[in-house]
Design an enzyme around this catalytic site. Structure first.
Site, short mmCIF file in Angstrom:
data_model
loop_
_atom_site.label_atom_id
_atom_site.label_comp_id
_atom_site.label_asym_id
_atom_site.label_seq_id
_atom_site.Cartn_x
_atom_site.Cartn_y
_atom_site.Cartn_z
N TYR A 57 57.44 77.77 56.63
CA TYR A 57 56.40 77.01 57.48
C TYR A 57 56.89 76.04 58.31
O TYR A 57 57.60 75.08 57.85
CB TYR A 57 55.06 76.35 56.66
CG TYR A 57 54.28 77.63 56.12
CD1 TYR A 57 54.34 78.85 56.39
CD2 TYR A 57 53.60 77.20 55.26
CE1 TYR A 57 53.65 79.92 55.74
CE2 TYR A 57 52.81 78.02 54.51
CZ TYR A 57 52.92 79.35 54.73
OH TYR A 57 52.14 80.30 54.07
N HIS A 123 57.28 85.41 49.11
CA HIS A 123 56.36 85.39 50.22
C HIS A 123 55.98 86.87 50.37
O HIS A 123 54.94 87.08 50.98
CB HIS A 123 56.98 84.74 51.23
CG HIS A 123 56.21 84.11 52.23
ND1 HIS A 123 56.29 82.93 52.89
CD2 HIS A 123 54.72 84.31 52.63
CE1 HIS A 123 55.19 82.28 53.76
NE2 HIS A 123 54.21 83.39 53.36
#
Ligand code: NAP
Length: 327
Positions: A57, A123
């Site tokens: 992110y 992820h």
């Protein structure tokens, strides 16, 4: 604040906070970086104990933001982050090689200003690295005290079982909401069977399931929704009926539309902990009202059938992003 337990031993607030939007995906922040630090600290004061971030992110800056904001209250919160990407000047690809996982964890620890990551997710499943090797590497990091618990994101039932056989999986994080129902095809059942928590991401349908968007909603170029099939004006128009139905129910139950979407998720299983994302403390407080919304069995049955009755137009990801989902 209501609490729930992920896996056998990770208690968290019944709703966490998704921090991604503070660094990417949904257009310009409504405030400065310092104000985002303030929002994160206000979230703690409001009762949130689970904070969701990821190396990717930003990349990197979201972990730095979360690390700075939560440093003063580190022992009172649960920080979840994620590895699994090759991040560089070239295009992003998957990378769950053991040596890469170890490097990422050390870098995440520095950015998060902590000596341990409470919950570390892969992820996306990397088809080039057997999940047993990934689980074994995370198990070593847990034994070393750098990581508390192991999680997977967007993994299939088969992958979850294989990983869990090597090291207990504490949480699976995948997209789940009134208009994205894939986890009902086996993933929720395997979590139930194996005692794994389930963390729905994008539980508010990237904002759509709050009733605040229509065909006139404009997305800036850096807002990922501008490129998602579900957010074209045609899809928004087609999906409006679904949200209108939730809006009517919300009015009857003296709740907001988003609270109904979250209350429905909480009602699905006791081990579900949604992580709505927002950059505004007013919305955090609103979302935290969801556990108190009393949905009847009829309400839940009605909402269960919503996606089938109204249909959902538009894929959740575009093809370039969908290629990373475990199959
Ligand atoms: N594992 C993965 O692959 C994955 C993928 C996506 C997301 N995630 C995680 O899941 C978290 C949540 O998902 P998400 O942020 O994609 O989607 P979401 O929580 O479904 O929706 C976020 C959007 O809803 C808006 N919003 C939030 N509360 C609202 C309210 N009460 N009223 C009106 N609008 C509201 C936010 O706007 P404002 O911010 O402007 O308030 C933002 O645009 C992320 O932050 C991230 O941590 C993980």
């Amino acid at each position: 604040m209501h609490t729930r337990t992920l896996g056998s031993d990770l208690p968290v607030s019944a709703l966490g906070l998704g921090c991604m939007g503070m660094s990417q995906s949904y257009g310009p922040n409504p405030g400065s970086r310092e104000e985002m630090v303030g929002v994160l600290r206000d979230a703690v004061d409001a009762g949130v104990t689970l904070f969701d971030t990821a190396e990717v992110y930003g990349p990197f800056v979201n972990e730095e933001l979360v690390g700075e904001a939560l440093e003063p209250v580190r022992d009172d919160v649960v920080i979840a982050t994620k590895f699994g990407w090759r991040i560089g000047a070239d295009a992003r690809g998957l990378d769950s090689r053991p040596e890469h996982i170890r490097e990422v964890v050390d870098a995440s620890l520095r950015r998060l200003r902590t000596d341990h990551i409470d919950l570390l997710y892969q992820h996306r499943v990397d088809p080039d690295v057997p999940i047993e090797e990934v689980a074994g590497t995370v198990a070593e990091l847990i034994a070393a005290g750098k990581v508390g618990h192991f999680g997977l994101s967007e993994a299939t039932v088969a992958t979850i079982r294989r990983a869990h056989a090597v090291h207990p999986v504490t949480a699976v994080q995948s997209e789940y909401s009134l208009w994205t129902r894939e986890p009902e095809d086996g993933v929720l059942a395997v979590c139930d069977e194996l005692g794994i928590g389930f963390v729905p991401f994008s539980p508010l349908g990237r904002g759509f399931l709050t009733g605040t968007m229509d065909t006139t909603t404009a997305f800036t170029a850096d807002d990922m929704r501008a490129g998602l099939p579900r957010f074209t004006p045609e899809s928004i128009a087609a999906n409006a009926a679904l949200v209108r139905h939730v809006t009517a129910l919300a009015a009857d139950r003296h709740a907001t539309v988003g609270q109904i979407a979250l209350a429905w998720l909480l009602a699905q299983r006791p081990f579900i902990v949604p992580i709505p994302g927002t950059r505004r403390i007013s919305r955090i407080r609103e979302n935290l009202g969801a556990p108190a919304v009393a949905l009847s069995a009829d309400d839940i049955a009605d909402l269960n059938g919503l996606a089938d009755r109204f249909g959902v137009t538009g894929e959740r990801y575009n093809p370039s992003q969908a290629q990373y989902v475990d199959r």
